[in-house]
Design an enzyme around this catalytic site. Structure first.
Site, PDB file in Angstrom:
ATOM      1  N   PRO A  91       0.817  -1.222   0.000  1.00 33.06           N
ATOM      2  CA  PRO A  91       0.000   0.000   0.000  1.00 33.06           C
ATOM      3  C   PRO A  91       0.849   1.270   0.000  1.00 33.06           C
ATOM      4  CG  PRO A  91      -0.402  -1.320   1.993  1.00 33.06           C
ATOM      5  CD  PRO A  91       0.562  -2.095   1.157  1.00 33.06           C
ATOM      6  N   ASP A 122     -10.978   0.103 -24.815  1.00 33.99           N
ATOM      7  CA  ASP A 122     -11.215   0.098 -23.373  1.00 33.99           C
ATOM      8  C   ASP A 122     -11.353   1.475 -22.773  1.00 33.99           C
ATOM      9  OD1 ASP A 122     -11.048  -2.527 -22.877  1.00 33.99           O
ATOM     10  OD2 ASP A 122      -8.934  -2.533 -22.354  1.00 33.99           O
ATOM     11  N   ARG A 181      -3.707  -8.819 -20.215  1.00 33.80           N
ATOM     12  CA  ARG A 181      -4.696  -8.623 -21.288  1.00 33.80           C
ATOM     13  C   ARG A 181      -4.219  -7.624 -22.335  1.00 33.80           C
ATOM     14  NH1 ARG A 181      -7.889  -4.379 -20.785  1.00 33.80           N
ATOM     15  NH2 ARG A 181      -9.789  -5.240 -21.679  1.00 33.80           N
ATOM     16  N   GLU A 214       3.282  -7.943   8.822  1.00 39.08           N
ATOM     17  CA  GLU A 214       3.396  -6.481   8.833  1.00 39.08           C
ATOM     18  C   GLU A 214       4.260  -5.931   7.701  1.00 39.08           C
ATOM     19  OE1 GLU A 214       1.791  -4.113  10.838  1.00 39.08           O
ATOM     20  OE2 GLU A 214       0.606  -5.931  11.106  1.00 39.08           O
TER      21      GLU A 214
HETATM   22  N1  ADE Z   1      -1.050  -5.106   0.325  1.00 35.75           N
HETATM   23  C1  ADE Z   1      -2.016  -4.804   1.190  1.00 35.75           C
HETATM   24  N2  ADE Z   1      -2.811  -3.858   0.715  1.00 35.75           N
HETATM   25  C2  ADE Z   1      -2.338  -3.536  -0.529  1.00 35.75           C
HETATM   26  C3  ADE Z   1      -2.725  -2.611  -1.538  1.00 35.75           C
HETATM   27  N3  ADE Z   1      -3.760  -1.791  -1.397  1.00 35.75           N
HETATM   28  N4  ADE Z   1      -1.995  -2.561  -2.657  1.00 35.75           N
HETATM   29  C4  ADE Z   1      -0.940  -3.357  -2.798  1.00 35.75           C
HETATM   30  N5  ADE Z   1      -0.519  -4.239  -1.889  1.00 35.75           N
HETATM   31  C5  ADE Z   1      -1.217  -4.335  -0.760  1.00 35.75           C
END
Ligand code: ADE
Length: 236
Positions: free
Chosen positions: A91, A171, A156, A118
């Site tokens: 994230p 697309d 794709r 974590e």
């Molecule tokens: N791992 C946990 N959440 C994630 C996300 N939103 N994007 C990429 N990897 C992740």
């Protein structure tokens, strides 16, 4: 194009990739995919891959050694001249979008590193990772679903994966706009008629109508994309 997914849950990856359009593309050998279990590379007798974090705090961290050895194992299989990216799915990364999917579809080998717990010891990330990528501003329990999302969007775009090469061309996002509405038979359903222009046989008029619909839809639903598209039209 070859996808390599490093994970603690290889079955989750392969079950999904073996299905539907990507499964067909793998059967035809247009793309290849393998999932490696990071646990198989742990050099302790319990095959543990995680430990407490230095400095304290909740949760466990994936250790550097099994991750590093797993990446090295894959890298050794890849020809030296292949265009390769090593992606840590997190994230905290750059947010994935269609432009990045297009860019990555030009690689020969993509290695996806899926974290759990974590996260992963920062030192191994520094040594092996070329890109950190997120699929959006929300947190999932692991990197497997994000890796699958990215692989689907990238694969794709590889020529031959979609049966009709056209469909990737029209697309949403491909030209910076959302896709126009589409209709199939019957011409009237629940008292709703298909827009008359689509039945006119006038291809130029249909193309114009579709572009107008795309523009209007983008303006209404995604003003951010619309502004970016307008700027591009005006050459700035
Ligand atoms: N791992 C946990 N959440 C994630 C996300 N939103 N994007 C990429 N990897 C992740």
């Amino acid at each position: 194009m070859r996808f390599h997914v490093l994970t603690l849950f290889p079955e989750m990856i392969m079950e999904s990739l073996n299905t539907s359009i990507l499964g067909r593309a793998m059967e035809k050998d247009i793309i290849q995919a393998q999932a490696l279990n990071i646990r198989d590379f742990a050099n302790n007798k319990h095959h543990s891959v995680d430990d407490y974090t230095y400095g304290g705090g909740a949760g466990m961290l994936m250790q550097a050694q099994p991750v590093y050895d797993c990446v090295q194992h894959v890298v050794e299989q890849i020809p030296a001249d292949a265009k390769t990216r090593v992606i840590y799915v997190t994230p905290q990364g750059r947010v994935f979008d269609q432009a990045l999917a297009k860019e990555l579809s030009g690689a020969d080998d993509l290695i996806f590193l899926c974290g759990h717990y974590e996260g992963i010891d920062e030192r191994v990330l520094e040594e092996v990772v070329t890109d950190e990528i997120s699929i959006g501003d929300y947190v999932l329990t692991g990197g497997e679903l994000p890796a699958l999302v990215m692989i689907d969007a990238i694969a794709r775009l590889v020529p031959g994966v979609l049966s009709n090469d056209e469909s990737a061309q029209t697309d949403s996002f491909q030209n910076g706009l959302l896709e126009y509405p589409q209709y199939s038979r019957p011409a009237v359903w629940h008292d709703k008629e298909v827009p008359a222009i689509l039945l006119s046989g006038d291809h130029a008029a249909v193309d114009r109508w579709r572009l107008e619909q795309s523009i209007e839809r983008t303006k209404q639903r995604r003003p951010d994309l619309y502004e970016a598209w307008l700027k591009k039209q005006n050459g700035s």
